[in-house]
Scaffold this motif. Structure first.
Motif, PDB file in Angstrom:
ATOM      1  N   ILE A  18       0.207 111.649  35.042  1.00  0.00           N
ATOM      2  CA  ILE A  18       1.577 112.159  35.221  1.00  0.00           C
ATOM      3  C   ILE A  18       2.597 111.299  34.470  1.00  0.00           C
ATOM      4  O   ILE A  18       3.372 111.831  33.661  1.00  0.00           O
ATOM      5  CB  ILE A  18       1.921 112.277  36.717  1.00  0.00           C
ATOM      6  N   PRO A  19       2.657 109.964  34.695  1.00  0.00           N
ATOM      7  CA  PRO A  19       3.629 109.168  33.922  1.00  0.00           C
ATOM      8  C   PRO A  19       3.323 109.148  32.420  1.00  0.00           C
ATOM      9  O   PRO A  19       4.254 109.118  31.610  1.00  0.00           O
ATOM     10  CB  PRO A  19       3.517 107.762  34.536  1.00  0.00           C
ATOM     11  N   LEU A  20       2.049 109.185  32.066  1.00  0.00           N
ATOM     12  CA  LEU A  20       1.690 109.227  30.642  1.00  0.00           C
ATOM     13  C   LEU A  20       2.151 110.543  30.016  1.00  0.00           C
ATOM     14  O   LEU A  20       2.684 110.566  28.904  1.00  0.00           O
ATOM     15  CB  LEU A  20       0.180 109.055  30.465  1.00  0.00           C
ATOM     16  N   GLY A  21       1.928 111.644  30.750  1.00  0.00           N
ATOM     17  CA  GLY A  21       2.375 112.949  30.262  1.00  0.00           C
ATOM     18  C   GLY A  21       3.887 113.008  30.138  1.00  0.00           C
ATOM     19  O   GLY A  21       4.422 113.561  29.163  1.00  0.00           O
ATOM     20  N   LEU A  22       4.589 112.414  31.115  1.00  0.00           N
ATOM     21  CA  LEU A  22       6.051 112.378  31.069  1.00  0.00           C
ATOM     22  C   LEU A  22       6.532 111.594  29.851  1.00  0.00           C
ATOM     23  O   LEU A  22       7.464 112.021  29.148  1.00  0.00           O
ATOM     24  CB  LEU A  22       6.594 111.741  32.352  1.00  0.00           C
ATOM     25  N   PHE A  23       5.892 110.456  29.592  1.00  0.00           N
ATOM     26  CA  PHE A  23       6.260 109.648  28.429  1.00  0.00           C
ATOM     27  C   PHE A  23       6.064 110.426  27.132  1.00  0.00           C
ATOM     28  O   PHE A  23       6.911 110.399  26.235  1.00  0.00           O
ATOM     29  CB  PHE A  23       5.437 108.360  28.400  1.00  0.00           C
ATOM     30  N   ILE A  24       4.923 111.120  27.021  1.00  0.00           N
ATOM     31  CA  ILE A  24       4.625 111.878  25.806  1.00  0.00           C
ATOM     32  C   ILE A  24       5.633 113.004  25.598  1.00  0.00           C
ATOM     33  O   ILE A  24       6.145 113.211  24.485  1.00  0.00           O
ATOM     34  CB  ILE A  24       3.185 112.427  25.862  1.00  0.00           C
ATOM     35  N   ILE A  25       5.965 113.731  26.672  1.00  0.00           N
ATOM     36  CA  ILE A  25       6.941 114.837  26.566  1.00  0.00           C
ATOM     37  C   ILE A  25       8.310 114.308  26.141  1.00  0.00           C
ATOM     38  O   ILE A  25       8.941 114.828  25.213  1.00  0.00           O
ATOM     39  CB  ILE A  25       7.044 115.591  27.904  1.00  0.00           C
TER      40      ILE A  25
END
Length: 464
Positions: free
Chosen positions: A165-172
């Motif tokens: 979730i935090p990794l996906g948020l960072f990428i977005i």
């Protein structure tokens, strides 16, 4: 049921074991080492190499489904009793030290929320208060794994989703904040003053370690519901991790200039998130790092416990480690692993060490087993005259040799310090199982060479 791990559970195990603390420091680490063009080249080479290693594991899991445990059994079947033992021993020690580092990192990160300048509680994860916290977490996970691998794998699936979730948020956020002008500002690394190929090599020294754990599904293959899923889980997890690693690294260079990114304090992703969403970014990434490391820790505990158990079944480790409890958990192996981790945590507290040297040496120990995977597939394909498998095996072997070379000859020599006591356990195990087959000449020579080389290397390390 003994065979309980589904494709999803196996994929989560591999992905969680690979994606740990390192990804949160990748932006700074990579920016300090290389330019955007060198990183693109480095990730491309690493991606190709690691996919060949994943393919080698995929095909070996299908053509030799009888070889449970993968990393150890491939080495023993292909290259003899001693090489098989060394592969299992080295892998187990690597897993133990990796788990020690994860526990230390968890509480070093928690200190972000608890410590202030004049009130150090957890510090770098090596205070007495951190030792108590680490020990509680260690024995809680011990209890969890004793309940069975299915229970542990369920928790692992949850933590894997949570860490993405935090990794996906960072990428977005990184995609929307990416500026091509910033990315191209020093595209070839002129300000580094280093040739492109040297930049590529420096970057690849970092990528060496981010895929450790690729073998997770193979190690626990005996507990897979469907053996066909073992190789698929490996391919799925490696592909996902490769995409995430590349996006995190390259997007970061489009948020801040390379030289500025190289100066950010680690975990550097936290600093970037502050740039993207303000002070809350620190909390998001610190929380994500804790969840990520806890998930990786759980994965590595499962794998570390499985190796002595499988090796004992094949008469390469003492017989006691083949015992299972009512939940089909190898409890003797689990106790051995966690007692070793507890002793290591106490030593870190006493010495105030940050464990980096030992972690580097132990990481070296997993590279030889990786090379042996490709070498075994090459040997198997050569016997069956399968050209496709021969090509995959040769490419995987070549990548394994590159890993050993790039990590440095001194680290390889230092790893012999940890291999040397294993020789005594190997000889004891042969005696316990009354193995009468004499060791081959090359096995005797390797044993002597390890012990002789370990003595001056130990003296050298002590004097440093």
């Amino acid at each position: 049921m003994k065979n309980t791990l589904t494709l999803t559970a196996l994929t989560a195990l591999v992905l969680s074991s690979m994606v740990g603390a390192g990804i949160f420091s990748l932006p700074q680490n990579m920016a300090a080492a290389a330019s955007p063009v060198a990183l693109i080249i480095g990730w491309s080479i690493t991606g190709i190499g690691i996919l060949f290693l994943a393919l080698a594991l995929l095909f070996l899991s299908r053509i030799r489904p009888d070889l449970d445990g993968g990393i150890f059994t491939y080495a023993k079947e292909g290259f003899g009793e001693l090489i098989g033992f060394c592969s299992a021993w080295g892998y187990w020690l690597c897993a133990v030290i990796a788990n020690v580092s994860y526990l230390v990192i968890v509480f070093a990160t928690i200190s972000f929320f608890t410590d202030i300048n004049h009130n150090i509680i957890f510090g770098d994860g090596n205070t007495w208060k951190a030792l108590i916290g680490e020990s509680i977490l260690l024995w809680f996970v011990h209890y969890l794994v004793l309940q069975g691998v299915q229970t542990a794998s369920l928790v692992n699936k949850i933590t894997t989703i949570a860490k993405l979730i935090p990794l996906g948020l960072f990428i977005i956020l990184g995609i929307f904040s990416f500026k091509i002008k910033i990315f191209n500002s020093d595209f070839t690394g002129i300000e580094l003053g280093i040739p492109i190929w040297e930049q590529v090599k420096r970057a690849m020294l970092i990528t060496l370690w981010v895929f450790i754990g690729i073998e997770g599904a193979v190690v626990v293959s005996e507990k897979a519901k469907n053996r066909h899923d073992v190789g698929l889980a490996t391919i799925f997890a490696v592909s996902c991790a490769l995409i995430v690693y590349m996006l995190v690294t390259l997007l970061s260079l489009g948020i801040l200039p390379r030289e500025e990114l190289a100066g950010i304090k680690n975990p550097s992703m936290a600093g970037l998130m502050v740039e993207l969403i303000g002070p809350t970014g620190n909390i998001v990434i610190a929380s994500g790092l804790i969840i990520s490391v806890c998930g990786a820790y759980l994965s590595w505990i499962i794998m570390a416990t499985e190796v002595p158990y499988i090796a004992s079944k094949h008469k390469s480790f003492p017989n006691i480690f083949s015992k299972l409890n009512s939940n089909n958990t190898p409890y003797s192996s689990l106790w051995l692993t966690n007692i070793a981790i507890q002793i290591s945590l106490i030593l870190i507290w006493i010495s105030g060490s940050n464990y980096n040297t030992l972690l580097l040496i132990s990481s070296e120990m997993i590279l030889i087993p990786y090379f042996l995977v490709g070498a075994f597939l090459t040997k198997t394909a050569f016997k069956t005259k399968n050209k496709k498998l021969l090509g995959i095996g040769f490419a995987a072997s070549l990548y394994g040799l590159w890993l050993i070379y790039a990590s440095g000859i001194m680290n390889l020599l230092f790893s012999l310090i940890l291999y040397a006591p294993g020789i005594l356990i190997f000889l004891y195990t042969r005696s316990q199982f009354s193995i009468k087959t004499p060791l081959k000449f090359f096995e005797k020579m390797i044993s002597i060479l390890i012990i002789i080389t370990a003595i001056p290397t130990t003296i050298y390390l002590i004097n440093q």
